[in-house]
Design an enzyme around this catalytic site. Structure first.
Site, PDB file in Angstrom:
ATOM      1  N   ASP A  34       1.398  -0.197   9.000  1.00 48.06           N
ATOM      2  CA  ASP A  34       0.840  -1.513   9.343  1.00 48.06           C
ATOM      3  C   ASP A  34       1.286  -2.038  10.715  1.00 48.06           C
ATOM      4  O   ASP A  34       0.650  -2.922  11.274  1.00 48.06           O
ATOM      5  CB  ASP A  34       1.221  -2.544   8.271  1.00 48.06           C
ATOM      6  CG  ASP A  34       0.710  -2.156   6.895  1.00 48.06           C
ATOM      7  OD1 ASP A  34      -0.255  -1.383   6.820  1.00 48.06           O
ATOM      8  OD2 ASP A  34       1.285  -2.634   5.894  1.00 48.06           O
TER       9      ASP A  34
ATOM     10  N   GLY B 175       5.540   1.646   0.784  1.00 52.65           N
ATOM     11  CA  GLY B 175       4.450   2.586   1.054  1.00 52.65           C
ATOM     12  C   GLY B 175       4.918   3.708   1.962  1.00 52.65           C
ATOM     13  O   GLY B 175       5.689   3.475   2.888  1.00 52.65           O
TER      14      GLY B 175
ATOM     15  N   ASP C 155       3.638  -4.071  11.463  1.00 54.56           N
ATOM     16  CA  ASP C 155       3.753  -5.534  11.360  1.00 54.56           C
ATOM     17  C   ASP C 155       5.207  -5.990  11.265  1.00 54.56           C
ATOM     18  O   ASP C 155       5.489  -7.150  10.980  1.00 54.56           O
ATOM     19  CB  ASP C 155       2.981  -6.028  10.124  1.00 54.56           C
ATOM     20  CG  ASP C 155       3.490  -5.426   8.827  1.00 54.56           C
ATOM     21  OD1 ASP C 155       4.216  -4.404   8.870  1.00 54.56           O
ATOM     22  OD2 ASP C 155       3.158  -5.958   7.764  1.00 54.56           O
TER      23      ASP C 155
ATOM     24  N   ARG D  10       7.911   1.440  -5.444  1.00 54.41           N
ATOM     25  CA  ARG D  10       8.167   0.004  -5.427  1.00 54.41           C
ATOM     26  C   ARG D  10       8.888  -0.265  -6.741  1.00 54.41           C
ATOM     27  O   ARG D  10       8.446   0.181  -7.798  1.00 54.41           O
ATOM     28  CB  ARG D  10       6.853  -0.768  -5.294  1.00 54.41           C
ATOM     29  CG  ARG D  10       6.172  -0.476  -3.954  1.00 54.41           C
ATOM     30  CD  ARG D  10       5.059  -1.433  -3.613  1.00 54.41           C
ATOM     31  NE  ARG D  10       4.632  -1.293  -2.236  1.00 54.41           N
ATOM     32  CZ  ARG D  10       3.572  -0.575  -1.826  1.00 54.41           C
ATOM     33  NH1 ARG D  10       2.804   0.021  -2.713  1.00 54.41           N
ATOM     34  NH2 ARG D  10       3.273  -0.485  -0.554  1.00 54.41           N
TER      35      ARG D  10
ATOM     36  N   ARG E 227      -2.651  -4.528   5.195  1.00 56.72           N
ATOM     37  CA  ARG E 227      -2.204  -5.637   4.337  1.00 56.72           C
ATOM     38  C   ARG E 227      -2.572  -6.966   4.970  1.00 56.72           C
ATOM     39  O   ARG E 227      -3.754  -7.183   5.214  1.00 56.72           O
ATOM     40  CB  ARG E 227      -0.700  -5.526   4.086  1.00 56.72           C
ATOM     41  CG  ARG E 227      -0.267  -6.162   2.765  1.00 56.72           C
ATOM     42  CD  ARG E 227       1.215  -6.061   2.579  1.00 56.72           C
ATOM     43  NE  ARG E 227       1.641  -4.694   2.393  1.00 56.72           N
ATOM     44  CZ  ARG E 227       2.182  -4.220   1.291  1.00 56.72           C
ATOM     45  NH1 ARG E 227       2.362  -5.018   0.260  1.00 56.72           N
ATOM     46  NH2 ARG E 227       2.560  -2.982   1.179  1.00 56.72           N
TER      47      ARG E 227
ATOM     48  N   THR F  80       6.089   2.225   8.307  1.00 57.23           N
ATOM     49  CA  THR F  80       4.874   1.680   7.691  1.00 57.23           C
ATOM     50  C   THR F  80       3.723   1.870   8.669  1.00 57.23           C
ATOM     51  O   THR F  80       3.943   1.798   9.890  1.00 57.23           O
ATOM     52  CB  THR F  80       4.997   0.185   7.329  1.00 57.23           C
ATOM     53  OG1 THR F  80       3.678  -0.346   7.060  1.00 57.23           O
ATOM     54  CG2 THR F  80       5.621  -0.654   8.431  1.00 57.23           C
TER      55      THR F  80
ATOM     56  N   ASP G 119       9.597  -4.201   5.610  1.00 55.74           N
ATOM     57  CA  ASP G 119      10.492  -5.365   5.569  1.00 55.74           C
ATOM     58  C   ASP G 119      10.924  -5.713   4.145  1.00 55.74           C
ATOM     59  O   ASP G 119      12.022  -6.239   3.944  1.00 55.74           O
ATOM     60  CB  ASP G 119       9.845  -6.572   6.256  1.00 55.74           C
ATOM     61  CG  ASP G 119       8.558  -6.977   5.602  1.00 55.74           C
ATOM     62  OD1 ASP G 119       7.600  -6.181   5.651  1.00 55.74           O
ATOM     63  OD2 ASP G 119       8.506  -8.066   5.014  1.00 55.74           O
TER      64      ASP G 119
HETATM   65  P1  ADP Z   1       7.863  -2.368   2.172  1.00 53.12           P
HETATM   66  O1  ADP Z   1       9.270  -1.947   2.270  1.00 53.12           O
HETATM   67  O2  ADP Z   1       6.906  -1.327   2.672  1.00 53.12           O
HETATM   68  O3  ADP Z   1       7.622  -3.742   2.763  1.00 53.12           O
HETATM   69  P2  ADP Z   1       7.719  -3.521  -0.504  1.00 53.12           P
HETATM   70  O4  ADP Z   1       7.583  -4.924  -0.011  1.00 53.12           O
HETATM   71  O5  ADP Z   1       6.817  -3.077  -1.608  1.00 53.12           O
HETATM   72  O6  ADP Z   1       7.486  -2.438   0.625  1.00 53.12           O
HETATM   73  O7  ADP Z   1       9.253  -3.345  -0.929  1.00 53.12           O
HETATM   74  C1  ADP Z   1       9.722  -2.102  -1.430  1.00 53.12           C
HETATM   75  C2  ADP Z   1      10.793  -2.354  -2.466  1.00 53.12           C
HETATM   76  O8  ADP Z   1      11.904  -3.024  -1.857  1.00 53.12           O
HETATM   77  C3  ADP Z   1      10.385  -3.276  -3.600  1.00 53.12           C
HETATM   78  O9  ADP Z   1       9.655  -2.609  -4.597  1.00 53.12           O
HETATM   79  C4  ADP Z   1      11.749  -3.718  -4.109  1.00 53.12           C
HETATM   80  O10 ADP Z   1      12.335  -2.717  -4.871  1.00 53.12           O
HETATM   81  C5  ADP Z   1      12.506  -3.895  -2.806  1.00 53.12           C
HETATM   82  N1  ADP Z   1      12.401  -5.288  -2.355  1.00 53.12           N
HETATM   83  C6  ADP Z   1      11.388  -5.867  -1.679  1.00 53.12           C
HETATM   84  N2  ADP Z   1      11.617  -7.169  -1.436  1.00 53.12           N
HETATM   85  C7  ADP Z   1      12.818  -7.448  -1.995  1.00 53.12           C
HETATM   86  C8  ADP Z   1      13.611  -8.623  -2.138  1.00 53.12           C
HETATM   87  N3  ADP Z   1      13.205  -9.796  -1.624  1.00 53.12           N
HETATM   88  N4  ADP Z   1      14.779  -8.528  -2.794  1.00 53.12           N
HETATM   89  C9  ADP Z   1      15.191  -7.353  -3.321  1.00 53.12           C
HETATM   90  N5  ADP Z   1      14.468  -6.207  -3.218  1.00 53.12           N
HETATM   91  C10 ADP Z   1      13.310  -6.238  -2.591  1.00 53.12           C
HETATM   92  O1  F6P Z   2       1.868  -1.140   3.777  1.00 53.07           O
HETATM   93  C1  F6P Z   2       1.087   0.001   3.874  1.00 53.07           C
HETATM   94  C2  F6P Z   2      -0.193  -0.152   3.085  1.00 53.07           C
HETATM   95  O2  F6P Z   2      -0.947   1.037   3.210  1.00 53.07           O
HETATM   96  C3  F6P Z   2      -1.033  -1.366   3.451  1.00 53.07           C
HETATM   97  O3  F6P Z   2      -1.777  -1.159   4.620  1.00 53.07           O
HETATM   98  C4  F6P Z   2      -1.865  -1.521   2.212  1.00 53.07           C
HETATM   99  O4  F6P Z   2      -2.258  -2.864   2.013  1.00 53.07           O
HETATM  100  C5  F6P Z   2      -0.895  -1.135   1.110  1.00 53.07           C
HETATM  101  O5  F6P Z   2       0.114  -0.345   1.709  1.00 53.07           O
HETATM  102  C6  F6P Z   2      -1.555  -0.353   0.005  1.00 53.07           C
HETATM  103  O6  F6P Z   2      -0.590  -0.117  -0.958  1.00 53.07           O
HETATM  104  P1  F6P Z   2      -0.808   0.910  -2.179  1.00 53.07           P
HETATM  105  O7  F6P Z   2      -0.656   2.278  -1.607  1.00 53.07           O
HETATM  106  O8  F6P Z   2       0.256   0.566  -3.145  1.00 53.07           O
HETATM  107  O9  F6P Z   2      -2.183   0.707  -2.672  1.00 53.07           O
END
Ligand code: ADP
Ligand code: F6P
Length: 323
Positions: free
Chosen positions: A128, A11, A130, A72, A172, A126, A103
């Site tokens: 959040d 995000g 968190d 993502r 989230r 982010t 993360d």
């Molecule tokens: P954020 O980085 O904000 O936590 P996401 O959890 O959606 O957002 O992760 C962003 C992208 O990072 C995912 O769409 C994927 O491409 C990659 N990613 C997330 N978790 C993993 C994982 N366990 N292993 C490999 N790639 C990951």
């Molecule tokens: O992680 C940031 C965040 O805005 C969260 O607070 C929320 O749950 C999520 O992303 C929303 O994701 P999307 O923009 O894909 O709807």
């Protein structure tokens, strides 16, 4: 190290552009080539990689969103996807990668390093707040101020109509943003996933407030609360009580956009400079964080293993002041 890449992933959050600018300019100041990768891991796999110059990042410090775009990317969860990404990096001569994101993005970065030897440093971005390994993430402060401004506006109309409002705040599974927005907005109740929500207790608390002379109420509902989203909580509340006239406001993605606050810009500048310097020092598998107002390097895994949670004393602060 002669060449690095930078991407934003997951995000978006206000201040990501300030971080991109800091990474690009620090690299160039150290005579390192720097590439911007479009749309996170998705663009990396596709090879959407462009060289950045000092002027490529002019005028973006105050802009919300991310000029690189973010995504993502399902393919990156698979080893084949990461192999394609590593091949693209190697084609461009990129030896180190700065990953601005949450993360999830860090977990991907760690695998990219483990499987393909690409040096990776994370910058926490982010709303959040968190992520472990840092007291604050880039974007949280701006989102908090946006949420508080929204709550202030809602209070004006709630007070005028003697109404109960249920206001949904993002985060989230974390109630950090909601808790702080609720305290700063003077909310009567703040429902967060970290503490169980009891609808009957909520009703009683609103009744007690009425008995003490309150004529309107604002209930903040973190989107991840165990009782459901704001609309679910509001319906349960109305069904089980004499309070039938309520309104629901979901602040939603307004919290994600907008010009970053000065705090977020400065945080992004500090972490961006630190991330490039860490790569030049030969670091990898680490994230830059702000701990006690000092920029520190921490293992990437702290981001998900030691998640930032609000101090439990905030629950008492919120309760005492809502009387
Ligand atoms: P954020 O980085 O904000 O936590 P996401 O959890 O959606 O957002 O992760 C962003 C992208 O990072 C995912 O769409 C994927 O491409 C990659 N990613 C997330 N978790 C993993 C994982 N366990 N292993 C490999 N790639 C990951
Ligand atoms: O992680 C940031 C965040 O805005 C969260 O607070 C929320 O749950 C999520 O992303 C929303 O994701 P999307 O923009 O894909 O709807």
């Amino acid at each position: 190290m002669n060449c690095i890449g930078v991407l934003t992933s997951g995000g978006d959050s206000p201040g990501m552009n300030a971080a991109i600018r800091a990474v690009a300019r620090t690299a160039i100041a150290n005579d390192i080539k720097v590439f911007g990768i479009a749309r996170g891991y998705h663009g990396l796999i596709e090879g959407s990689i462009i060289p950045l110059q000092v002027r490529s990042v002019s005028g973006i410090i105050g802009r919300g969103g991310t000029i690189l775009g973010t995504a993502r990317c399902k393919e990156f969860f698979e080893p084949q996807g990461r192999a394609k990404a590593a091949a693209q990096l190697k084609n461009c001569g990129i030896e180190g990668l700065v990953v601005i994101g949450g993360d999830g993005s860090y977990q991907g970065a760690q695998k990219l390093h483990a499987e393909h030897g690409i040096r990776c440093i994370g910058i926490p971005g982010t709303i959040d707040n968190d992520i472990g390994g840092t007291d604050f993430t880039i974007g949280y402060d701006t989102a908090l101020n946006t949420a508080v401004e929204a709550i202030d506006r809602i209070r004006d109309t709630a007070a005028s109509h003697d109404r109960i409002f249920f206001v949904e705040v993002m985060g989230r599974n974390s109630g950090y943003l909601a808790m702080m927005a609720g305290i700063a907005g003077g909310a009567e109740e703040i429902l967060v996933p970290e503490t169980p929500t009891d609808i009957n207790e909520l009703i009683q608390s609103i009744r007690n407030g009425r008995a003490r002379g309150k004529t309107s109420s604002i209930v903040i509902v973190a989107e991840g609360d165990d009782a459901g989203k704001a609309i679910d909580v509001a319906k349960k509340f109305a069904d089980a009580s004499e309070f039938k006239d309520f309104r629901v406001a979901v602040i939603g993605h307004l919290q994600r956009g907008g010009a970053p606050s000065a705090f977020d810009r400065i945080l992004a500048c500090r972490l961006g400079v630190g991330a490039v310097e860490a790569l030049l020092d030969g670091q990898t598998g680490m994230m830059m964080g702000l701990i006690g107002n000092k920029v520190e390097l921490r293992p990437l895994s702290e981001a998900w293993e030691k998640r930032t949670r609000f101090d439990p004393t905030f629950v008492r602060v919120a309760r005492v002041l809502a009387t």
